[in-house]
Design a protein around this motif. Structure first.
Motif, PDB file in Angstrom:
ATOM      1  N   ASP A 282       0.880  -1.412  -0.306  1.00 36.94           N
ATOM      2  CA  ASP A 282       0.183   0.114   0.191  1.00 36.94           C
ATOM      3  C   ASP A 282       1.060   1.137  -0.072  1.00 36.94           C
ATOM      4  O   ASP A 282       0.756   2.296  -0.554  1.00 36.94           O
ATOM      5  CB  ASP A 282      -1.179  -0.089   1.112  1.00 36.94           C
ATOM      6  N   ASN A 283       1.791   1.800   1.253  1.00 37.26           N
ATOM      7  CA  ASN A 283       2.619   2.539   0.993  1.00 37.26           C
ATOM      8  C   ASN A 283       3.589   2.789  -0.620  1.00 37.26           C
ATOM      9  O   ASN A 283       3.777   3.668  -0.646  1.00 37.26           O
ATOM     10  CB  ASN A 283       3.878   2.247   1.848  1.00 37.26           C
TER      11      ASN A 283
ATOM     12  N   PHE B 138       3.867   5.637  -2.422  1.00 40.05           N
ATOM     13  CA  PHE B 138       5.308   5.734  -3.134  1.00 40.05           C
ATOM     14  C   PHE B 138       5.266   6.867  -4.241  1.00 40.05           C
ATOM     15  O   PHE B 138       5.515   7.272  -4.980  1.00 40.05           O
ATOM     16  CB  PHE B 138       6.516   5.202  -2.331  1.00 40.05           C
TER      17      PHE B 138
ATOM     18  N   ILE C   4       8.869   6.920   4.341  1.00 40.16           N
ATOM     19  CA  ILE C   4       9.059   6.243   2.799  1.00 40.16           C
ATOM     20  C   ILE C   4      10.254   7.777   2.789  1.00 40.16           C
ATOM     21  O   ILE C   4       9.189   8.711   3.308  1.00 40.16           O
ATOM     22  CB  ILE C   4       7.896   6.124   2.121  1.00 40.16           C
TER      23      ILE C   4
END
Length: 751
Positions: free
Chosen positions: A302-303, A307, A352
């Motif tokens: 998901d990140n 990103f 991130i």
């Protein structure tokens, strides 16, 4: 209260003694990741007896092979000024395994530069080997996923961690639209399934109803098949079923990948006859462990999607902060540049990162065809580094228009960096702890005059560029390296000095400017690092091989000189001076009204020789007359110099000959005194004309320090309109101070 340095126990408890008694491993590495110190506890923890690891790579501490890449990224991250915390698997000399929890921080020189790495470590867990393996596995996978930036590479590293330590086979399938696609397929011992059996990476996957992967996704919970011999599942294809039977699959766990309530895919782990394990079966504890791991993988997926969108936005942001893709073409210079952003990497627990960096470069047009050149690097990465870089570039372009020497520009830029200290949050009252410290910035600012071939420059802690002359490559020597901008604001210490230096570039000389991302990109096959000097030498050799080719080829050769991933931004700027002399006319005149017509005649002859169109030449001569008239007018209205009246036997008495207070004339000496006159030299002005490819520049120098300004002349005023005409008719104009006065200049198009 006494300072530490004044303690009477200093001789009894030196730092070495304190470190030796610490119940924590302390290891110090230089900036090339070689061990230079390890305390007594470190020897016990990592299992080395003497000094056999001193001078060797950090990998000599027994870091497991699967963690070599993590150790490499640790070193690079800390050498950039960051901190790192995580878990390693270490193999001791006696064959035992220990999981260590490490915390790494940069070791800084007083100038602010990072000189090495300090690592503090302790044993992660104290329990039986199987529990230690399981908990260590969860922690290490969590580290690889919590700050995942590149989905495919991160998932592959996770699979490599799970196989063969925890599984013989690992599959990760993710949804793309309404279909599942295989993203990871990893197997113990390097084994690969025959074509047409199990789906390969990138292939679509369709699990039948009742399959353990389908059940895991439907139930949204991990599914354990403890003994595959007792359960028969419908495989996606008959070929995959036959291969599974042939491999002797013994136990399977399938776990759904769910993030924020959305099903993203499924992960399956299996044990088989590929490895001879004492107990080739999973249990309930393993199912829960894989369920926890799957949750973290889902979060990473998901990140990663977020990103990708953020990175595209950030790269577009950075693209607009740096100059365009095509360099300008100033007179007397050929320019090529290349910028390469860092690839996405793990951010080691700091969230991130978009990998937008702070490398910057620029080419700035200055007065009379001169050019300002800058190369620099803002410490750190991320949006803040890019934002600081953009502010620095804008500030430097503004400061450069003052036409001050490079050292003065860097001093002004350093003062500006100090103003970047600010509260970290919007509060009415804040302490020093709330301040966001200014960044450290290295840069070199050059000013090049293509007509005189003089290069002026000043350095602020940046690596020297390469100078290529007649095919020979060497560093452009800095007499003073200077300190990075922002050092004083951070309180690191050191004398803040930016000194002026000059060099004359021969026709056809080439300068290669670069940021440290180029020479820090230096992996060895054994996982260690080349020294910075070895990296520079590699770049020198690559540049020398193409030294006589064009600037684009040199930029490409410099970039390709050192292999490896781009772990830090790389900026390269190559400039080459013209092999031919540029046209210039120069003459000095007495500051007398009659010389205005002489200056105009000189300009007219030069413009005619250069083939300037008659209309443009007439306009240029008109503006020359206006500027020279202004210079002569101010030269004749400058207050008269002071004179000395020397009396017999007494000190000189000062007076002004334009003042009648003394009632004296040059021919009258009522006291029998001698009138000693110290006549100043005749005032002069100098006209310099420069011809470029598309424009001509006119410069008028004089010794008056006063800079001109445009007046608002009234309707009945006879004068006051000269500079107004220059401002309206010239492409650009301005005035700059010189060592002995000023220079007024203007630019006109040649065609």
């Amino acid at each position: 209260m006494k300072r530490w340095g004044e303690s009477p126990f200093e001789a009894l408890l030196p730092p070495e003694t304190v470190l030796a008694q610490m119940e924590m491993a302390v290891v110090v590495c230089d900036r090339f990741s070689n061990v230079i110190y390890g305390n007594h506890f470190a020897r016990q923890l990592f299992g080395f007896g003497g000094d056999e690891v001193i001078g060797h790579s950090i990998l000599s501490l027994g870091i497991a092979e699967e963690d070599h890449e993590q150790a490499t990224e640790l070193a690079k991250h800390v050498l950039k000024g960051g901190v790192w915390e995580g878990t390693f698997c270490n193999q001791r000399a006696d064959g035992s395994t220990v999981y260590t929890r490490a915390h790494a921080v940069p070791l800084r020189h007083p100038s602010g530069a990072v000189d090495g790495i300090v690592i503090f470590a302790r044993e992660a867990l104290r329990s039986n080997q199987r529990e230690q393996d399981r908990y260590g596995l969860l922690e290490r996978i969590g580290e690889r996923l919590s700050a995942s930036l590149e989905l495919a590479a991160t998932l592959q590293r996770v699979a490599e961690t799970l196989v063969p330590q925890f599984a013989d086979h690992c599959f990760i399938d993710l949804f793309g639209g309404d279909r599942l696609y295989r993203r990871v397929s990893a197997h113990a011992g390097g084994w690969r399934p025959p074509p047409g059996t199990w789906a390969e990476t990138g292939d679509p996957v369709s699990y039948p109803p009742g399959h353990f992967a389908t059940r895991a996704m439907n139930r949204r919970d991990a599914v354990l098949v403890e003994d595959m011999l007792q359960h028969r599942f419908s495989a996606p294809t008959q070929e995959s079923q036959r291969l599974g039977d042939a491999m002797g699959i013994t136990s399977v766990i399938a776990a759904p990948l769910i993030a924020r309530g959305e099903l993203l895919g499924v992960m399956s782990l299996a044990l088989s006859n590929l490895s001879r394990r004492p107990d080739p079966h999973y249990d309930g504890f393993d199912r829960d462990l894989i369920g926890a791991i799957a949750s973290r993988i889902a979060l990473a997926v998901d990140n990663a999607l977020l990103f990708e969108e953020e990175r595209e936005t950030a790269l577009a942001f950075q693209k607009h902060l740096l100059p365009g893709e095509r360099p300008p073409r100033p007179d007397g210079l050929q320019i090529a540049w290349r910028y390469e952003p860092a690839r996405p990497l793990e951010s080691h627990g700091h969230g991130i990162q978009t990998q937008v960096g702070g490398d910057w470069y620029d080419v700035i047009p200055l007065s009379a065809g001169r050019v300002g050149l800058v190369i620099g690097d803002v410490e750190g990465r991320g949006a803040r580094a890019a934002a600081v870089m953009g502010q620095l570039r804008a500030a430097l372009r503004a400061f450069a228009q003052d036409d001050k020497p490079p050292a003065d520009i860097l001093r002004k830029l350093d003062e500006w960096v100090r103003t970047m200290t600010r509260p970290s949050r919007m509060t009415s009252g804040w302490s020093n702890d709330d301040l966001v410290r200014p960044p450290l910035v290295s840069c070199t600012y050059f000013v090049y005059d293509a007509w005189s071939r003089v290069l002026e420059f000043s350095n602020a802690g940046h690596d020297p560029p390469l100078l290529v002359v007649d095919g020979e490559v060497h560093d452009l020597e800095f007499q003073n390296e200077g300190v990075m901008l922002g050092v004083r604001a951070q309180g690191i210490g050191g004398e803040i000095l930016f000194k002026e230096e000059t060099a004359e570039l021969k026709p056809g000389s080439t300068l290669v400017l670069y940021t440290d991302g180029l020479i820090d990109r230096r992996p060895r096959d054994d996982g260690g690092y080349h020294t910075r000097e070895q990296a520079r030498e590699a770049v020198r050799k690559a540049v020398a091989a193409v030294a006589r080719k064009d600037v684009e080829a040199i930029a490409e050769a410099a970039y390709d000189a050192i292999p490896g991933d781009v772990v830090d931004d790389i900026a390269i700027v190559v400039i080459r001076t013209s092999p031919e002399e540029l046209a210039v006319a120069d003459r000095t005149f007495p500051a007398e009204p009659i010389m205005v017509s002489e200056a105009r005649r000189m300009a007219s002859d030069a413009f005619a020789d250069w083939g300037m169109p008659a209309e443009q030449a007439e306009l240029a001569c008109l503006l020359v007359s206006e500027v020279v008239t202004n210079v002569v007018l101010h030269a004749t209205t400058t207050p008269a110099p002071r004179r000395e009246l020397v009396l017999d036997g007494g000190p000189p008495v000062h007076f002004n000959l334009d003042d009648d207070d003394w009632g004296l004339t040059p021919d009258l000496d009522p006291l029998g005194a001698e009138l000693g006159r110290r006549e100043p030299p005749t005032k002069e002005f100098r006209v310099r004309l420069r011809k470029g490819a598309d424009a001509v520049w006119v410069e008028v120098f004089d010794t008056d320090m006063r800079l001109p300004r445009i007046r608002s002349a009234g309707e009945t005023d006879e004068g006051g309109r000269g500079l107004y005409l220059v401002d309206q008719l010239a492409t650009r104009w301005g005035a700059r101070p010189t060592q002995d006065g000023k220079a007024v200049w203007f630019q006109l198009p040649l065609r």
